[in-house]
Each structure stands twice: as structure tokens, then as C-alpha cells.
Design a protein around this motif. Structure first.
Motif, PDB file in Angstrom:
ATOM      1  N   ALA A 232      13.006  -1.592   0.949  1.00 58.42           N
ATOM      2  CA  ALA A 232      12.245  -2.810   1.221  1.00 58.42           C
ATOM      3  C   ALA A 232      10.768  -2.609   0.890  1.00 58.42           C
ATOM      4  CB  ALA A 232      12.419  -3.212   2.679  1.00 58.42           C
ATOM      5  N   MET A 233      10.235  -1.427   1.249  1.00 59.36           N
ATOM      6  CA  MET A 233       8.822  -1.153   0.969  1.00 59.36           C
ATOM      7  C   MET A 233       8.550  -1.125  -0.534  1.00 59.36           C
ATOM      8  SD  MET A 233       6.973  -0.459   3.857  1.00 59.36           S
ATOM      9  CE  MET A 233       5.964   1.016   3.784  1.00 59.36           C
ATOM     10  N   ALA A 234       9.468  -0.548  -1.294  1.00 61.45           N
ATOM     11  CA  ALA A 234       9.304  -0.508  -2.749  1.00 61.45           C
ATOM     12  C   ALA A 234       9.278  -1.914  -3.327  1.00 61.45           C
ATOM     13  CB  ALA A 234      10.425   0.312  -3.381  1.00 61.45           C
ATOM     14  N   MET A 235      10.111  -2.795  -2.782  1.00 60.79           N
ATOM     15  CA  MET A 235      10.152  -4.177  -3.272  1.00 60.79           C
ATOM     16  C   MET A 235       8.884  -4.924  -2.879  1.00 60.79           C
ATOM     17  SD  MET A 235      14.202  -5.008  -2.609  1.00 60.79           S
ATOM     18  CE  MET A 235      14.321  -6.403  -3.733  1.00 60.79           C
ATOM     19  N   VAL A 236       8.335  -4.634  -1.696  1.00 59.64           N
ATOM     20  CA  VAL A 236       7.051  -5.219  -1.301  1.00 59.64           C
ATOM     21  C   VAL A 236       5.964  -4.774  -2.275  1.00 59.64           C
ATOM     22  CG1 VAL A 236       5.240  -5.259   0.455  1.00 59.64           C
ATOM     23  CG2 VAL A 236       7.648  -5.423   1.146  1.00 59.64           C
ATOM     24  N   GLY A 237       5.957  -3.472  -2.600  1.00 55.63           N
ATOM     25  CA  GLY A 237       4.965  -2.949  -3.530  1.00 55.63           C
ATOM     26  C   GLY A 237       5.026  -3.604  -4.902  1.00 55.63           C
ATOM     27  N   ILE A 242       7.591  -9.895   1.626  1.00 52.41           N
ATOM     28  CA  ILE A 242       7.029  -9.128   2.729  1.00 52.41           C
ATOM     29  C   ILE A 242       8.162  -8.626   3.608  1.00 52.41           C
ATOM     30  CG2 ILE A 242       4.953 -10.560   2.678  1.00 52.41           C
ATOM     31  CD1 ILE A 242       5.907 -11.851   5.293  1.00 52.41           C
ATOM     32  N   THR A 243       7.867  -7.636   4.437  1.00 53.28           N
ATOM     33  CA  THR A 243       8.866  -7.116   5.369  1.00 53.28           C
ATOM     34  C   THR A 243       8.159  -6.651   6.626  1.00 53.28           C
ATOM     35  OG1 THR A 243      10.833  -5.709   5.542  1.00 53.28           O
ATOM     36  CG2 THR A 243       8.861  -4.700   4.597  1.00 53.28           C
ATOM     37  N   LEU A 244       8.945  -6.210   7.606  1.00 53.83           N
ATOM     38  CA  LEU A 244       8.402  -5.623   8.824  1.00 53.83           C
ATOM     39  C   LEU A 244       8.792  -4.156   8.868  1.00 53.83           C
ATOM     40  CD1 LEU A 244       9.190  -8.466  11.398  1.00 53.83           C
ATOM     41  CD2 LEU A 244       6.982  -7.911  10.361  1.00 53.83           C
ATOM     42  N   VAL A 245       7.870  -3.338   9.306  1.00 51.73           N
ATOM     43  CA  VAL A 245       8.090  -1.892   9.292  1.00 51.73           C
ATOM     44  C   VAL A 245       7.509  -1.290  10.574  1.00 51.73           C
ATOM     45  CG1 VAL A 245       5.966  -1.513   7.981  1.00 51.73           C
ATOM     46  CG2 VAL A 245       7.765   0.213   7.927  1.00 51.73           C
ATOM     47  N   GLY A 257       0.405  -0.475  -3.813  1.00 57.92           N
ATOM     48  CA  GLY A 257       0.476  -1.936  -3.891  1.00 57.92           C
ATOM     49  C   GLY A 257       0.848  -2.598  -2.584  1.00 57.92           C
ATOM     50  N   ILE A 258       0.725  -1.888  -1.442  1.00 60.73           N
ATOM     51  CA  ILE A 258       1.111  -2.435  -0.144  1.00 60.73           C
ATOM     52  C   ILE A 258      -0.076  -2.439   0.802  1.00 60.73           C
ATOM     53  CG2 ILE A 258       2.459  -1.938   1.946  1.00 60.73           C
ATOM     54  CD1 ILE A 258       4.734  -1.082   0.245  1.00 60.73           C
ATOM     55  N   ASP A 259      -0.243  -3.535   1.538  1.00 64.06           N
ATOM     56  CA  ASP A 259      -1.155  -3.591   2.672  1.00 64.06           C
ATOM     57  C   ASP A 259      -0.320  -3.645   3.946  1.00 64.06           C
ATOM     58  OD1 ASP A 259      -3.449  -3.627   1.123  1.00 64.06           O
ATOM     59  OD2 ASP A 259      -3.595  -5.824   1.105  1.00 64.06           O
TER      60      ASP A 259
END
Length: 308
Positions: A232-237, A242-245, A257-259
Motif C-alpha cells: 500500500a505504501m509503495a502505491m501511495v508513493g 492514500i492509506t492509513l499506517v 514520494g510519501i508524506d
């Protein structure tokens, strides 16, 4: 007649789950291996213990009788193990723990290193399972302990035969493409119009996150369903949503590429260690729990439970 404890465990799982395939999955064997061992158990006993009814298996009267005794025998073995550990003030023991990726990478390295230094006789082995499967594996004896999660919006159903010790409380954060939320903080409903990347609704995490969004007045538009937080984080980048982590999830490899956006209304999840009530007096179990709590404290994780 000699009865193998190994085969009695297989018979017990067959009784609980109804199919050889399900019993094999619970015990981490192939269905063929379980079938062969159960056939050998019938030869050992000299009687028919079960019969097939389509895809399911029904125990015969003798099979049911042996299963009842198997529960007593396996329970006695566990109690005997506990008694020996206590008599020896046991610090030499092997425990098998159920884990998932973020606790395995975020909590265990420090905890197990510390434990090995202070109590070298305690060996902890791990087995990665889906978080929703770990408690059941403790209940049925496949694991000695497991990490389990409860979310503030979706506590997990609990088995009365298990105890749990809280080891950490994590906050959840929004992971968004760089620049998508310039303020650096937001309420969950502020994120309602974004495309989402979440685990499926059948998973505990996916169900809890959907519940949290609905409590804030919206149903997330889910463009991508993926189970692994790292995926999921890679796809957000890549800018796909967006996702929750969680705090521990942020310790996984974070792509560029993630905030990370702080949620102004906190979402919490409680990480606990589950174990059978009969194991409460095992000294080694509590040493493991203490080591994990110390590891969590080093990471600055709280201890105020999100459990209702």
C-alpha cells in the motif's frame, strides 16, 4: 497400544474443523500428511475412527470417545510441562509466537536480542500469520503465544479461554502522496475525497478502517485493495491514493514520494500478546512479555489501551 501425541493433536483438529484440509492448514501440514497420520492412528487403535461424508469427515463413536480423551491427555501434557518449568525455576524453554510483519520487524529484533542476553535459555521461534488468525492458533495449541490487535473502532472478538497482555498502543497516520495534504495534519473526514488504498473488508485492519471512516461520515472510495502495508505504501508513493499506517508500519521500508499526515482525531490500535489461561504461571512467557514491552517503550509507544 501406544498413542502418539502428534496424531492425537491431528485428531483433535479434525474434530474441531471438520475437514482434513482445514485441520492440515491449522497445523501447518499438507492434507496428505494429515491423512496418512490419521490412517496410522486408526491402525494403532485397531478400529475405525472416522468416516467421510462428502468433503467433511464425521467421527465414529470410537473416534469421538478418543477425541474426548485426547483433550484430557493434551491438557495434561501442557500442565506437566508447566509443572516442570516451575519446579526447575525454568529459564530453559522454547516458545513459538505468532507474528505479522510490523511487529516482527519493529518490536521483535530488540526484544529478542535483549531476552537472549538476559535469559539465553529461552528460545522464541516465530510463525507469520494474518493478525485475525493468531489468537485461534494459540487457543488450539499450535502457538504458545501470539500478537493480536484491537482497534479503537473495531475490537476483535475474544476467546474466554485466552488472556492478553497489552504491550504497546500505536497511533494510525495517513500516508499520502507528497504535497497532497500541505497542512501536515488533517481530520479523517478531510481525506474523504481522496482515492484510498486499503486492505479487504474481510481482514481486521480493512474492516476497522472502513468503520472509522463511516464513523467520520463517509465511505472511502477504494481504488486498490491490497493486504500488505508495504505494498500500500509503495502505491501511495506512486500517487495512486492514500492509506492509513500504524507507528510500527512506518518503521517498514518507506518509499520516496510519501508524506505522513497526523490525524487530528487519533485512531489507536492496541497490540497485545495472547496466551492460554493455563499458561499464566509460565515464567518464560512473562519474560517474553516484559522484553517486548521494553522494546515498545524504547520506540516511544504508549501503553494506554484502546480496548473498550
Amino acid at each position: 497400544m501406544e498413542l502418539s501425541l502428534h496424531r492425537l493433536r491431528m485428531l483433535r483438529e479434525l474434530h474441531r474443523r471438520g475437514t482434513v484440509t482445514a485441520a492440515a492448514a491449522a497445523l501447518h501440514y499438507t492434507a496428505s500428511a494429515v491423512s496418512q497420520q490419521l490412517a496410522q492412528l486408526e491402525r494403532d487403535v485397531g478400529a475405525k475412527l472416522f468416516e467421510r461424508l462428502g468433503r467433511r469427515v464425521q467421527l465414529t463413536e470410537l473416534g469421538t470417545l478418543l477425541t474426548e480423551h485426547a483433550e484430557e491427555i493434551l491438557g495434561s501434557v501442557e500442565r506437566a510441562t508447566l509443572a516442570l518449568e516451575e519446579a526447575q525455576e525454568a529459564r530453559t524453554v522454547r516458545l513459538t509466537a505468532g507474528v505479522w510483519a510490523s511487529v516482527a520487524s519493529g518490536l521483535l529484533p530488540t526484544a529478542l536480542t535483549t531476552l537472549a542476553g538476559a535469559h539465553p535459555g529461552i528460545e522464541v521461534r516465530t510463525r507469520e500469520l494474518a493478525p485475525e488468525d493468531t489468537a485461534e492458533a494459540v487457543r488450539d495449541g499450535s502457538l504458545d503465544l501470539s500478537f493480536v490487535i484491537d482497534y479503537s473502532d473495531a475490537p476483535m472478538p475474544w476467546d474466554a479461554g485466552l488472556e492478553r497482555a497489552v504491550v504497546a498502543v500505536e497511533r494510525l497516520h495517513a500516508a499520502v502522496p507528497r504535497g497532497a495534504v500541505p497542512a501536515g495534519s488533517a481530520s479523517l473526514d478531510d481525506l474523504a475525497e481522496h482515492p484510498w488504498i486499503l486492505a479487504g473488508a474481510k481482514s481486521h485492519f480493512g474492516r476497522a478502517m472502513r468503520t472509522a471512516c463511516q464513523r467520520h461520515g463517509f465511505t472511502p472510495k477504494i481504488n486498490h485493495e491490497v493486504e500488505e502495508q508495504s505494498t500500500a505504501m509503495a502505491m501511495v508513493g506512486a500517487g495512486l491514493g492514500i492509506t492509513l499506517v500504524s507507528d510500527l508500519g512506518l518503521r517498514l521500508l518507506r518509499p520516496p514520494g510519501i508524506d505522513v499526515v497526523t490525524l487530528t482525531t487519533p485512531l489507536l490500535r492496541t497490540v497485545s500478546i495472547a496466551y492460554r489461561r493455563t499458561a499464566f504461571r509460565r515464567p518464560a512467557l512473562h519474560l517474553v512479555i516484559d522484553a517486548v514491552r521494553a522494546s515498545a517503550a524504547e520506540l516511544g509507544l504508549g501503553t494506554e489501551s484502546a480496548l473498550p
